[in-house]
Design an enzyme around this catalytic site. Sequence first.
Site, PDB file in Angstrom:
ATOM      1  N   CYS A   1       0.851  -1.188   0.000  1.00  0.00           N
ATOM      2  CA  CYS A   1       0.000   0.000   0.000  1.00  0.00           C
ATOM      3  C   CYS A   1       0.887   1.237   0.000  1.00  0.00           C
ATOM      4  CB  CYS A   1      -0.885  -0.015   1.248  1.00  0.00           C
ATOM      5  SG  CYS A   1      -2.024   1.373   1.325  1.00  0.00           S
TER       6      CYS A   1
ATOM      7  N   HIS B   1     -10.088   1.276   1.837  1.00  0.00           N
ATOM      8  CA  HIS B   1      -9.607   2.622   2.183  1.00  0.00           C
ATOM      9  C   HIS B   1     -10.767   3.583   2.449  1.00  0.00           C
ATOM     10  CE1 HIS B   1      -5.247   2.514   1.792  1.00  0.00           C
ATOM     11  NE2 HIS B   1      -5.322   1.892   0.632  1.00  0.00           N
TER      12      HIS B   1
ATOM     13  N   HIS C   1      -9.131  -3.969  -1.744  1.00  0.00           N
ATOM     14  CA  HIS C   1      -8.126  -3.170  -1.018  1.00  0.00           C
ATOM     15  C   HIS C   1      -8.467  -1.681  -1.120  1.00  0.00           C
ATOM     16  CE1 HIS C   1      -3.751  -2.202   0.027  1.00  0.00           C
ATOM     17  NE2 HIS C   1      -4.231  -1.062  -0.396  1.00  0.00           N
ATOM     18  N   GLU C   2      -8.794  -1.230  -2.331  1.00  0.00           N
ATOM     19  CA  GLU C   2      -9.096   0.202  -2.525  1.00  0.00           C
ATOM     20  C   GLU C   2     -10.367   0.601  -1.795  1.00  0.00           C
ATOM     21  OE1 GLU C   2      -6.828   2.010  -3.490  1.00  0.00           O
ATOM     22  OE2 GLU C   2      -5.655   0.359  -4.266  1.00  0.00           O
TER      23      GLU C   2
HETATM   24 NI    NI Z   1      -3.636   1.001  -0.228  1.00  0.00          NI
END
Ligand code: NI
Length: 185
Positions: free
Chosen positions: A106, A152, A148-149
């Site tokens: 990341c 966030h 994953h995005e």
């Molecule tokens: Ni990330």
Amino acid sequence: MAILKIARMGHPVLARKADPVPDPTAPEIRRLVADMLETMIDSDGAGLAAPQVHIPLRVVVFQAPGERSDALSQAERYDQTAPLTVLINPEIEILGTEREGGWEGCLSVPELRGFVERPVHIRYRGTDHEGHAIDRTASGFHARVVQHECDHLDGILYPQRMSDLKQLIFESEARHWLKEEGSSS
Ligand code: NI
């Protein structure tokens, strides 16, 4: 266009829930998206979420590598499965029960790699910055990058998804000890 500064783990913007975008086609969103794309490409990342550039809005960009992890060049790996995608106000639906582990990095957690187990198959929906609806199914790394995005946007960084922190390692070590390195998003 501009290359934006990336927030790192510990900055409060990465820990909060991001707000929905009322109008994905608004000029300020177009500008944000253009800057995020430039920043992602400059950082050689697979994806980027708006909170990572200090903007708490539900906007992500990504470019998922293909299933062929044996591809020789980075460019070849990035040019498959998911084209460069702008995804605003995304929603993820998990399909099936299959889960799989993979190494993640990341841009907000620099120099580290962690082994994260996630659902393999998903469906995701949202709109792009031109107002077009996006509705896709994804598997493998494509599904991993999207998850994953979107994490966030809910204030979650990948280490919080890990079940064994022994598998949180420096990427300089990953280069020596792992076959497959993964990429940062
Ligand atoms: Ni990330």
